[in-house]
Design a protein around this motif. Structure first.
Motif, PDB file in Angstrom:
ATOM      1  N   SER A  16     -15.250  -9.137   2.353  1.00 17.98           N
ATOM      2  CA  SER A  16     -14.784 -10.467   1.969  1.00 17.98           C
ATOM      3  C   SER A  16     -14.879 -11.476   3.102  1.00 17.98           C
ATOM      4  O   SER A  16     -14.720 -12.679   2.865  1.00 17.98           O
ATOM      5  CB  SER A  16     -13.335 -10.401   1.467  1.00 17.98           C
ATOM      6  N   TYR A  60     -17.569 -12.116   4.862  1.00 15.08           N
ATOM      7  CA  TYR A  60     -18.975 -12.450   5.118  1.00 15.08           C
ATOM      8  C   TYR A  60     -19.556 -13.271   3.967  1.00 15.08           C
ATOM      9  O   TYR A  60     -19.213 -13.068   2.802  1.00 15.08           O
ATOM     10  CB  TYR A  60     -19.813 -11.173   5.284  1.00 15.08           C
ATOM     11  N   TRP A  61     -20.432 -14.204   4.344  1.00 16.93           N
ATOM     12  CA  TRP A  61     -21.316 -14.811   3.354  1.00 16.93           C
ATOM     13  C   TRP A  61     -22.477 -13.847   3.131  1.00 16.93           C
ATOM     14  O   TRP A  61     -22.993 -13.244   4.072  1.00 16.93           O
ATOM     15  CB  TRP A  61     -21.847 -16.148   3.850  1.00 16.93           C
ATOM     16  N   LEU A  98     -13.887 -10.854  -3.412  1.00 17.58           N
ATOM     17  CA  LEU A  98     -15.192 -11.507  -3.452  1.00 17.58           C
ATOM     18  C   LEU A  98     -15.264 -12.487  -4.617  1.00 17.58           C
ATOM     19  O   LEU A  98     -14.654 -12.265  -5.673  1.00 17.58           O
ATOM     20  CB  LEU A  98     -16.307 -10.472  -3.600  1.00 17.58           C
ATOM     21  N   GLN A 103     -18.180 -15.872  -1.139  1.00 12.35           N
ATOM     22  CA  GLN A 103     -19.128 -15.076  -0.361  1.00 12.35           C
ATOM     23  C   GLN A 103     -20.530 -15.076  -0.947  1.00 12.35           C
ATOM     24  O   GLN A 103     -21.521 -15.103  -0.210  1.00 12.35           O
ATOM     25  CB  GLN A 103     -18.628 -13.624  -0.262  1.00 12.35           C
ATOM     26  N   LYS A 160     -18.023 -15.352   8.213  1.00 12.66           N
ATOM     27  CA  LYS A 160     -17.475 -16.668   7.912  1.00 12.66           C
ATOM     28  C   LYS A 160     -16.691 -17.214   9.112  1.00 12.66           C
ATOM     29  O   LYS A 160     -16.193 -16.440   9.933  1.00 12.66           O
ATOM     30  CB  LYS A 160     -16.566 -16.600   6.686  1.00 12.66           C
TER      31      LYS A 160
END
Length: 812
Positions: free
Chosen positions: A291, A293-294, A558, A584, A615
């Motif tokens: 959660s 991270y893009w 997410l 994300q 992020k």
């Protein structure tokens, strides 16, 4: 020119040009010889070498055949490669994969080596064009051929100037033609960039004939903002470039840094706008939960064009995966013979096999990135074919599939913990879902029998009077309602065989919205593996009502945002706004090369293009560790959220004709610059148009941008060819996060956009393009930074009969 044979053998050849390839049905055995000068000669087995045909091999023109062409071209093309040019395509087949690789490496080496030394990118371009202009393969060119090269390179050169310089060198050599070394001398004399001469003099050069020392070059780069360089590093760089920046065969150890070598070093990776640590290595901490991270994601991955009637192909999955996508979509439907298929339902798009896609995912899923791949399943299959889907994925993917555990329901695992794994995203059955309403177990009766049964149960018992007709209509309505309900059950109900494989469960949007309306962040008792799947229009509405709650929700769960159904042309939504909410996964149509796609591409160039980007701190849980410090030359290294970005566009290098064309008029380039933020793009600046000069256009114009959020904003630059009476064609573009741009005088590469995709240019001669910029950033905290940018990837496209063909993936 040297004609020594460096590799020879027997290969299978097909066709000669693009037109002939379509007419020739079989492969023919040929004896093939590769000479040191980069010529590939072939002739019939047992034939005379004097009758050999020659192919010019230029940098980047050799690549392996796509799998669909390998299948189409028959048994001798299982291990095949192709050589492309501006008016020909040759196909060669080897007996094994090792032999194919050996030939490709030998061809590529021969195209970039001259006199035993590897050439720099400028010299490669000149060498490739020199050989293309040498029609009789004599190793020399005439005055007319030299003028044709000037036109191809978009150079602003007058024919009388070329004639005078040519005549001077021809008289000196007592010949009517010039060899490659003489041509290099001529070309550099008439096309020397004025900006390079000015900067060379600032570095300590007295004139264009003089040289500077490593110490002088080090001090110059440090003054321009490249504070990380040292004299030892510059000596190493010079030793690498001395054999590449000049066609002179003098011992490199006896040479200094002349103006041409200076120009090549300033344009190299060592002085690029992107820090090599950021684009070449996975520099971020990959142990955070998913959660944080893009994720680089694609929408309707299988489509090659619009959403209604375009073709579907497995190659689009390969392209997406090789470009770094870590989330691909599969819309599954019932197919013939009990085999599920993938296509855009209720449209005229073509259908492809689900089995073939899963096999492609296994073959290409982890070639460009080792981190987990998410399969977004849009399940429309009946229960029997859902069982078949589960069988296919278990048989092909096996242990690569991630099974949910109780620990995962408390906290999502990290990308580092799921290296080489495949995650399934979809709807689970009712016993495994939280906050969702699943359908009941469907009746397995035939739909026709169900309608007849419903009509029989509701049939009127009186004659057909007005009341009877009304009752009949009501019975029919009830039957249709019951059928629709069963059809809905058929679609929504998820078989346990498939449900047990799903890791990320799609939760109920209505349940989540109700929780937000009550002031809650998450649905009560919802596991961390439950996520939301939200359309573009709903995303905008929810962002207006619950922005803070959504951000907090995305710290543990997410969120996937997909384009509006009205985007039938495969355009894309701007991903910056969903990213600013912490979402994300923002699904992009990879076949639509619009500005939004370019921004998405720029975001995921960092972190070695692995498809996962950490992020910013404000979008993550406060308990998480802070990210590693950025290199000191980056804008974001000093901190601060807002600032004033000053960009000075100076000059361009080797800008090609649009779409990889080699014919046509010289281009009229100009540059358009924007800084996109989640709050909208308010400022746009455009340089003046430079008429008929794409080789070394000069601008020297300065622009300033008010950057509201350095961490979330994206710098976007587009170079276009000014056309009068029609739309301006794109030459190339560059996009990257503002906080990661390096400060000072930097080299910025451009990427070209193809009709079916983009690929690294592999340093092809006519595809090399760059811009030189000088930037400054004044942060609102009352301290200043001096700015430049790092060189990134090479991109380009191959021209084929007025169109562009895709081949390859992003290279890092």
């Amino acid at each position: 020119m040297e004609d020594r044979i460096v590799k020879e053998g027997v290969l299978w050849k097909r066709g000669g040009s693009t037109a002939k390839c379509l007419k020739t049905n079989g492969w023919k055995e040929k004896h093939v010889e590769l000479s040191k000068n980069g010529f590939l000669c072939y002739f019939s087995k047992g034939g005379e070498r004097e009758t050999a045909r020659k192919v010019i091999v230029t940098p980047g023109s050799v690549r392996k055949l796509p799998r669909r062409k390998q299948i189409f071209y028959g048994k001798h093309s299982k291990h095949a490669f192709m050589i492309t040019g501006h008016d020909h395509v040759f196909y060669f087949g080897a007996d094994s994969e090792d032999e194919c690789t050996a030939w490709m490496e030998a061809l590529e080496d021969a195209s970039i080596v001259h006199d035993g030394q590897e050439m720099g990118h400028t010299l490669r371009m000149m060498y490739s064009l020199f050989r293309l202009a040498d029609k009789d393969f004599s190793g020399t060119i005439s005055k007319a051929e030299a003028q044709s090269i000037a036109h191809r390179m978009n150079a602003q050169c007058n024919p009388p100037e070329i004639s005078a310089a040519f005549r001077k060198r021809a008289i000196r050599s007592l010949s009517k033609e010039l060899d490659f070394e003489q041509f290099c001398s001529l070309w550099r004399e008439i096309t020397l960039n004025k900006f390079d001469v000015s900067e060379f003099e600032k570095a300590g050069g007295e004139d264009v004939e003089s040289t500077i020392t490593p110490k002088q070059l080090t001090m110059y780069l440090q003054r321009q903002g490249n504070t990380e360089v040292s004299e030892e590093f510059i000596r190493m760089v010079l030793s690498r470039h001395l054999g590449q920046a000049s066609a002179d065969s003098t011992d490199p150890s006896l040479l200094g840094c002349d103006v041409f070598m200076f120009s090549d070093i300033v344009q190299s990776n060592d002085n690029g706008v992107l820090h090599q640590k950021i684009v070449k290595t996975v520099y971020q901490d990959m142990t955070h939960p998913l959660s944080n991270y893009w994720v680089n994601s694609s929408h309707n991955t299988y489509l090659t064009g619009d959403q209604l009637k375009s073709s579907s192909t497995i190659d689009m999955y390969r392209i997406a995966l090789e470009q770094g996508s870590r989330c691909v979509e599969l819309d599954t439907w019932d197919g013939a013979n009990g085999e599920p298929i993938v296509y855009h339902g209720y449209t005229m798009t073509s259908k492809i096999s689900f089995h073939a896609i899963i096999q492609c995912i296994k073959d290409y899923g982890f070639k460009s990135s080792p981190y987990p791949l998410i399969l977004s399943l849009e399940n429309h299959c009946s229960l029997p074919q859902q069982i078949r889907m589960a069988e296919i994925m278990e048989d092909i993917l096996g242990e690569m599939l991630v099974m949910p555990t109780l620990e995962d329901e408390q906290r999502l695992p990290s990308p580092a913990a799921l290296v080489g794994k495949v995650i399934l995203k979809g709807e689970k059955s009712k016993e495994n879902s939280f906050g969702t309403v699943s359908a009941e177990e469907p009746d397995e009766s035939d739909p026709v029998e169900l309608i007849e049964s419903a009509l029989e149960d509701s049939a009127p018992t009186v004659d057909y009077t007005v009341e009877a007709v009304a009752e009949l209509k009501e019975a029919t309505s009830k039957a249709k309602s019951k059928l629709n309900h069963l059809e809905k059950q058929k679609t929504i109900a998820v078989r346990a065989d498939l449900s047990k494989l799903i890791f990320l469960d799609i939760g109920s949007k209505s349940a989540l919205i109700k929780a937000w309306e009550k002031g809650q962040v998450n649905v009560p008792n919802a596991p961390a593996t439950q996520m939301c799947n939200i359309s573009e229009p709903l995303c905008l509405k929810l962002a207006q009502k619950f922005p803070q709650q959504w951000k907090m929700h995305n710290e543990e769960h997410l969120s996937r945002i997909y384009p509006s159904g009205l985007r039938v042309g495969s355009s894309n939504l701007n991903p910056l706004f969903p990213w600013s909410l912490g979402c994300q996964i923002v699904a992009m149509n990879l076949q639509g090369h619009d500005t939004a796609y370019q921004i998405n591409h720029g975001r995921f160039l960092q972190n070695a293009g692995c498809g996962y980007v950490l992020k910013p701190t404000q979008l993550r849980n406060a308990k998480d560790t802070a990210e590693d410090a950025l290199p000191v030359t980056c804008i974001g290294a000093k901190g601060g959220k807002a600032g004033l970005l000053t960009v000075n566009v100076l000059t361009g290098y080797h800008l090609p004709k649009p779409y990889g064309a080699v014919r046509g008029e010289r281009i009229d380039p100009y540059v358009k610059i924007r800084v996109y933020s989640p709050y909208g793009c308010r400022e746009k600046f455009v340089t003046r148009v430079v008429r008929r000069n794409g080789y070394n256009p000069q601008w020297n114009e300065t622009f300033q941008f008010n950057v509201q959020d350095v961490g979330l904003s994206m710098f976007h630059l587009v170079c276009r060819d000014k056309d009068f009476g029609s739309s301006d064609d794109m030459i190339g573009m560059f996009s990257f996060p503002v906080n990661l741009l390096q400060m000072g005088l930097r080299y910025v590469p451009l990427v070209g956009v193809c009709l079916t995709g983009c690929r690294p240019c592999s340093r092809q001669a006519l595809r090399i393009s760059s811009l030189q910029m000088q930037n400054t950033l004044t942060v609102f905290a009352f301290f200043s930074l001096h700015v430049p940018f790092s060189r990134l990837h090479w991109f380009g496209c191959t021209c084929r009969r007025g169109g562009l063909s895709f081949a390859g993936s992003w290279r890092r």
